[in-house]
Design a protein around this motif. Structure first.
Motif, PDB file in Angstrom:
ATOM      1  N   ASP A 163      58.421  76.448  67.765  1.00 25.89           N
ATOM      2  CA  ASP A 163      59.107  77.284  68.621  1.00 25.89           C
ATOM      3  C   ASP A 163      58.537  78.902  68.678  1.00 25.89           C
ATOM      4  OD1 ASP A 163      60.636  78.322  66.496  1.00 25.89           O
ATOM      5  OD2 ASP A 163      62.144  76.320  66.954  1.00 25.89           O
ATOM      6  N   ARG A 164      59.106  79.664  67.625  1.00 26.01           N
ATOM      7  CA  ARG A 164      58.848  81.255  67.588  1.00 26.01           C
ATOM      8  C   ARG A 164      57.233  81.392  67.450  1.00 26.01           C
ATOM      9  NH1 ARG A 164      57.912  84.762  63.982  1.00 26.01           N
ATOM     10  NH2 ARG A 164      57.953  83.162  62.232  1.00 26.01           N
ATOM     11  N   ALA A 165      56.660  80.480  66.626  1.00 29.40           N
ATOM     12  CA  ALA A 165      55.020  80.774  66.435  1.00 29.40           C
ATOM     13  C   ALA A 165      54.325  79.858  67.342  1.00 29.40           C
ATOM     14  CB  ALA A 165      54.950  80.503  65.038  1.00 29.40           C
ATOM     15  N   PHE A 166      54.927  79.187  68.364  1.00 29.16           N
ATOM     16  CA  PHE A 166      54.262  78.378  68.913  1.00 29.16           C
ATOM     17  C   PHE A 166      53.068  78.647  69.643  1.00 29.16           C
ATOM     18  CE2 PHE A 166      53.118  75.954  72.870  1.00 29.16           C
ATOM     19  CZ  PHE A 166      52.699  74.697  72.553  1.00 29.16           C
ATOM     20  N   GLU A 167      53.133  79.839  70.497  1.00 33.58           N
ATOM     21  CA  GLU A 167      52.013  80.237  71.288  1.00 33.58           C
ATOM     22  C   GLU A 167      50.863  80.803  70.442  1.00 33.58           C
ATOM     23  OE1 GLU A 167      51.640  80.187  74.144  1.00 33.58           O
ATOM     24  OE2 GLU A 167      53.593  79.518  75.023  1.00 33.58           O
ATOM     25  N   GLN A 168      51.012  81.399  69.261  1.00 30.75           N
ATOM     26  CA  GLN A 168      50.175  81.669  68.359  1.00 30.75           C
ATOM     27  C   GLN A 168      49.351  80.643  67.655  1.00 30.75           C
ATOM     28  OE1 GLN A 168      51.505  84.156  65.229  1.00 30.75           O
ATOM     29  NE2 GLN A 168      49.596  85.617  65.154  1.00 30.75           N
ATOM     30  N   THR A 169      50.258  79.701  67.323  1.00 31.14           N
ATOM     31  CA  THR A 169      49.687  78.277  66.667  1.00 31.14           C
ATOM     32  C   THR A 169      48.781  77.704  67.685  1.00 31.14           C
ATOM     33  OG1 THR A 169      51.570  78.269  65.223  1.00 31.14           O
ATOM     34  CG2 THR A 169      50.198  76.338  65.521  1.00 31.14           C
ATOM     35  N   PHE A 170      49.322  77.378  68.720  1.00 32.76           N
ATOM     36  CA  PHE A 170      48.469  76.655  70.003  1.00 32.76           C
ATOM     37  C   PHE A 170      47.448  77.558  70.412  1.00 32.76           C
ATOM     38  CE2 PHE A 170      47.298  75.353  74.087  1.00 32.76           C
ATOM     39  CZ  PHE A 170      47.020  74.016  73.918  1.00 32.76           C
ATOM     40  N   GLY A 171      47.284  78.953  70.233  1.00 31.80           N
ATOM     41  CA  GLY A 171      46.187  79.625  70.710  1.00 31.80           C
ATOM     42  C   GLY A 171      44.932  79.506  69.618  1.00 31.80           C
ATOM     43  N   HIS A 172      45.389  79.225  68.176  1.00 35.05           N
ATOM     44  CA  HIS A 172      44.387  78.853  67.380  1.00 35.05           C
ATOM     45  C   HIS A 172      43.568  77.610  67.505  1.00 35.05           C
ATOM     46  CE1 HIS A 172      44.553  82.770  64.802  1.00 35.05           C
ATOM     47  NE2 HIS A 172      45.549  82.725  64.641  1.00 35.05           N
ATOM     48  N   LEU A 173      44.780  76.561  67.795  1.00 34.82           N
ATOM     49  CA  LEU A 173      44.232  75.354  67.972  1.00 34.82           C
ATOM     50  C   LEU A 173      43.482  75.147  69.018  1.00 34.82           C
ATOM     51  CD1 LEU A 173      44.466  72.210  67.740  1.00 34.82           C
ATOM     52  CD2 LEU A 173      46.501  72.308  68.939  1.00 34.82           C
ATOM     53  N   ARG A 174      43.707  75.764  70.283  1.00 29.84           N
ATOM     54  CA  ARG A 174      42.710  75.809  71.478  1.00 29.84           C
ATOM     55  C   ARG A 174      41.395  76.390  71.103  1.00 29.84           C
ATOM     56  NH1 ARG A 174      43.963  77.674  77.644  1.00 29.84           N
ATOM     57  NH2 ARG A 174      42.122  76.829  78.403  1.00 29.84           N
ATOM     58  N   SER A 175      41.420  77.455  70.456  1.00 33.67           N
ATOM     59  CA  SER A 175      40.154  78.386  70.026  1.00 33.67           C
ATOM     60  C   SER A 175      39.342  77.316  69.219  1.00 33.67           C
ATOM     61  CB  SER A 175      40.416  79.598  69.571  1.00 33.67           C
ATOM     62  OG  SER A 175      41.126  80.364  70.134  1.00 33.67           O
ATOM     63  N   PHE A 176      39.808  76.739  68.109  1.00 32.95           N
ATOM     64  CA  PHE A 176      39.217  75.610  67.550  1.00 32.95           C
ATOM     65  C   PHE A 176      38.686  74.424  68.190  1.00 32.95           C
ATOM     66  CE2 PHE A 176      39.460  71.705  64.902  1.00 32.95           C
ATOM     67  CZ  PHE A 176      38.440  72.227  63.701  1.00 32.95           C
ATOM     68  N   LEU A 177      39.119  74.042  69.043  1.00 36.46           N
ATOM     69  CA  LEU A 177      38.720  72.821  69.839  1.00 36.46           C
ATOM     70  C   LEU A 177      37.820  73.177  70.812  1.00 36.46           C
ATOM     71  CD1 LEU A 177      42.171  71.199  70.929  1.00 36.46           C
ATOM     72  CD2 LEU A 177      40.352  70.530  69.159  1.00 36.46           C
ATOM     73  N   GLN A 178      37.902  74.642  71.485  1.00 45.19           N
ATOM     74  CA  GLN A 178      36.727  75.129  72.311  1.00 45.19           C
ATOM     75  C   GLN A 178      35.519  75.298  71.397  1.00 45.19           C
ATOM     76  OE1 GLN A 178      38.863  78.472  74.062  1.00 45.19           O
ATOM     77  NE2 GLN A 178      39.248  77.707  75.856  1.00 45.19           N
TER      78      GLN A 178
END
Length: 316
Positions: A295-310
């Motif tokens: 929840d609170r850190a979701f956007e930041q965490t997902f941003g790192h995940l997406r950058s890694f996948l890209q």
């Protein structure tokens, strides 16, 4: 060794611009794991031919509905397929006793899920990425080593050994937990399993005895959940000897490790130490506790995940 550390916002994506939002569909799939049928959902983005697929599973004794659908949906919107599954004995999967936590069997479920996806024509079978959180984070790392062919692995707040469950109880508490595990093993064949609460109410010896952890875990349950707050006590025996990786250098694929500096369930220090031992690791440390990533850190965490996948599996 190539370990990159990020402690802030994710890096801006590089390369050609892609649509920021894909429509997607979700279908129910099942696979067999050592004779037991396991259930899963495949999220697949529209207008992406043969997308890379992220295989996902969640916290200790948790179902796929517990906080993971948001990640799967956002991955599909970003152009990646996501396969979110329930371990055997859990959620919509078959198997008894219910909510059994057994690392060896659950790692075998990862391998069965991967094998099933490699038979699917609608995803890129060479672009399978493993993503696990909590106890499943450790499982994903082990499955990546044992499989040897996955494209990458993500371990979010990984429990790297059983100390989060078996440690911190003191001598008396540890002996009590182990005794409960032995009792479960002895009586299960004749009388059925001896169960202990996963969360409890503070009045009984539960798997997680920290009130803040119990509250946060309950926050993952969707409205109307039929999940039962109990697990066979033999988990204490299996987790007492559990270690995710005995030889970190054997993990050859790119790995993203995400940890929270305020995490008391899966502390950041062992995760950082593991990242230093993995040949191709990216470490992200965020000022978050174990459950903030939902929840609170979701956007930041997902941003790192997406950058890694890209970086490792860009959307074509």
């Amino acid at each position: 060794m190539s370990t990159w550390r990020h402690r802030g916002d994710p890096p801006k994506p590089r390369g050609p611009r892609r649509p920021s939002h894909y429509d997607y569909s979700r279908v129910s799939l099942s696979f067999e794991s050592e004779g037991t049928t396991c259930a899963g959902w495949l999220y697949r983005p529209d207008d992406v031919d043969s997308p890379s697929v992220v295989v996902m599973a969640g916290e200790l004794a948790a179902e796929r509905r517990f906080g993971l659908r948001r990640y799967a949906e956002r991955l599909a919107e970003a152009g990646y397929a996501a396969f979110l599954f329930d371990y055997r004995n859990t959620g919509d999967s078959d198997g008894e006793p219910r909510n059994l936590v057994d690392p060896e069997r659950q790692v075998a479920d990862w391998h069965a899920a991967i094998a099933g996806l490699r038979e699917r024509p609608e995803v890129d079978t060479g672009g399978i990425v493993l993503w696990g959180t909590g106890l499943s984070g450790g499982y994903a790392l082990r499955a990546a080593v044992e499989d040897g062919r996955v494209a990458a692995v993500v371990a979010q707040n990984p429990m790297l050994d059983g100390s989060a469950v078996t440690g911190g109880r003191g001598v008396t508490g540890t002996l009590s937990a182990l005794a409960a595990g032995v009792r479960d093993k002895l009586q299960s064949r004749l009388l059925g399993p001896y169960r202990v609460p996963v969360l409890g109410d503070g009045s009984t010896r539960s798997v997680f005895d920290d009130p803040a952890v119990r509250t946060a875990y309950r926050g993952l349950l969707p409205p109307g959940s039929a999940w039962r707050d109990e697990t066979p006590a033999r988990l204490y025996l299996s987790l007492f000897r559990y270690t995710a990786l005995s030889d970190p250098e054997s993990l050859r694929c790119p790995a993203l490790l995400v940890s929270g500096t305020r995490d008391d369930v899966a502390p950041a220090e062992p995760v950082a130490a593991l990242a230093d031992e993995i040949p191709n690791a990216t470490l992200v440390e965020l000022p978050a506790d174990h459950f903030d990533h939902y929840d609170r850190a979701f956007e930041q965490t997902f941003g790192h995940l997406r950058s890694f996948l890209q970086a490792v599996r860009p959307v074509e």
